[in-house]
Design a protein around this motif. Sequence first.
Motif, PDB file in Angstrom:
ATOM      1  N   ILE A  36       1.367  10.658  -0.172  1.00 32.51           N
ATOM      2  CA  ILE A  36       0.597  11.430  -1.162  1.00 32.51           C
ATOM      3  C   ILE A  36       1.418  11.036  -2.776  1.00 32.51           C
ATOM      4  O   ILE A  36       0.830  10.820  -3.645  1.00 32.51           O
ATOM      5  N   PRO A  92       0.899  -1.152  -0.017  1.00 32.98           N
ATOM      6  CA  PRO A  92       0.019  -0.016   0.146  1.00 32.98           C
ATOM      7  C   PRO A  92       0.844   1.267  -0.180  1.00 32.98           C
ATOM      8  O   PRO A  92       2.102   1.245   0.526  1.00 32.98           O
ATOM      9  N   PRO A  93       0.407   2.270  -0.729  1.00 31.24           N
ATOM     10  CA  PRO A  93       1.225   3.605  -0.704  1.00 31.24           C
ATOM     11  C   PRO A  93       1.470   4.116   0.701  1.00 31.24           C
ATOM     12  O   PRO A  93       0.631   4.106   1.680  1.00 31.24           O
ATOM     13  N   GLU A 113       3.415   8.242  -3.484  1.00 26.57           N
ATOM     14  CA  GLU A 113       3.113   7.063  -3.849  1.00 26.57           C
ATOM     15  C   GLU A 113       1.681   6.908  -4.253  1.00 26.57           C
ATOM     16  O   GLU A 113       1.323   6.179  -5.348  1.00 26.57           O
ATOM     17  N   ILE A 114       0.711   7.390  -3.656  1.00 28.67           N
ATOM     18  CA  ILE A 114      -0.724   7.407  -4.282  1.00 28.67           C
ATOM     19  C   ILE A 114      -0.696   8.073  -5.770  1.00 28.67           C
ATOM     20  O   ILE A 114      -1.353   7.308  -6.525  1.00 28.67           O
ATOM     21  N   ILE A 149     -10.374   6.791  -1.914  1.00 29.20           N
ATOM     22  CA  ILE A 149      -9.615   8.005  -1.285  1.00 29.20           C
ATOM     23  C   ILE A 149     -10.453   9.031  -0.710  1.00 29.20           C
ATOM     24  O   ILE A 149     -10.141   9.482   0.528  1.00 29.20           O
ATOM     25  N   THR A 188     -10.489   3.609  -7.016  1.00 30.76           N
ATOM     26  CA  THR A 188      -9.294   4.129  -6.428  1.00 30.76           C
ATOM     27  C   THR A 188      -9.494   5.249  -5.585  1.00 30.76           C
ATOM     28  O   THR A 188      -9.280   5.824  -4.475  1.00 30.76           O
ATOM     29  N   TYR A 219       0.625   5.535  -8.331  1.00 27.04           N
ATOM     30  CA  TYR A 219      -0.150   4.427  -8.435  1.00 27.04           C
ATOM     31  C   TYR A 219      -1.244   5.047  -9.452  1.00 27.04           C
ATOM     32  O   TYR A 219      -1.484   4.024 -10.435  1.00 27.04           O
TER      33      TYR A 219
END
Length: 417
Positions: free
Chosen positions: A151, A147-148, A153-154, A177, A173, A157
């Motif tokens: 922010i 999981p990230p 890494e989010i 969020i 996704t 993805y």
Amino acid sequence: MAAPVVSSIAPTSGPTGGGTIVTITGTGFTGAIAVGFGSADATNIAVASDTQVIAVTPAGSSVANVTVVTAGGRSAINPAALFSFSAPAATGGATPYYIDPALTSTIVGSLVNVLSAQTSPDALEAQNILMRRLALEGDVVGSRVPPPRNITEIGGYLNILGELKEGAMREQTLAGILGVAGPLQAQGFISNATPLSMVALPNDRPAGAAQPSIPTSAYVRSDFVSAVQAALKTLHAAGATLPLIGPSVITLPKGGPGAAVPANVLAYLGRTLNIAPQTALAAPGTDPIALIRASGTTDLFAAAANAINPATTPVTPANYDALQCTATTKATVPLAAASFVPLAPVLGAAGFYQASPPPQPANATDLAWATFGNVTGLVAGETLLGDELTLLHRPDAIAASVFASLLNAVWNGATFV
């Protein structure tokens, strides 16, 4: 019955606590009742085929010979089939940021048992997915990404999902969020199979200037094939042909901001036949298709097939007026003692109709006259667009299309609203 033979295993090592999923390859595995790892038996097994068994290791230590037991006995020890039990490597006391949740032997056994007892199409597909993954990867969950953590890494993805054109997954996704309800996704396993498909029929390709551009196959929705074949048989018996055009696979228009819903929804449901327009309007006396009316009348012009080939049920000649068009002009030309088969009654018997009144082209680029639609089975006030789309398209394709928000649109006798 001969004893089974074990030739190889994969993987060849795992933790002392057990729980490793091992694929055993060999022969004579049908009806296997146990897999031995030294003196202990596997906690769960699944017979994938006569040449492959999947087993979950028990707790153990050192090196164990792997054997398979069937009604014919236990397989002989093979030095190429040794499994090494080893303690997990020390982590130095540091807790890793992410630990992939491993499946326990109990969970794997329960999953295999549940799936093997089912016979529905979805369960059979799940069996295939699980067995293939176990055989190739040795696990089921191990491919999941961590999981990230922030922010950045989010965003990474989300960018990957965008580049892969996974619009539905990206929307889901973002919804997660933001804590809002996302787009409705299909439940269970998404299958490649749909109830209907587009079927290739040999296309009519009459001689003439247009022949090279006429496709060799005409594609018709599977439930309409027999009716279209009957219509073609009628035309061929009269010495006429029906050259068609259309895609082999119908692709739904993508959704998103600014995406417009197409005017002719029936085309995306496999409910249209399109006459090859290059076969008409150039030379009505010899073209395979013409737009005609009775000579000397003011009737609307209607599509007809030119009966210019040898016939078993000849058409009585008559006098007609016909349309002749260029890219910018149109003219009416007389045809004396010509033989034509009106397409409206022939295709109507197959369930395909033109718009009413029949479109009258202004020039050769005006192609509305060439489309016949089929509304068979569409019940006004009842039939939903979503139900029609699922007959021909996968759920993920529908969810990513411009029709995703219109699944509850109802047929009103002319369109879906």
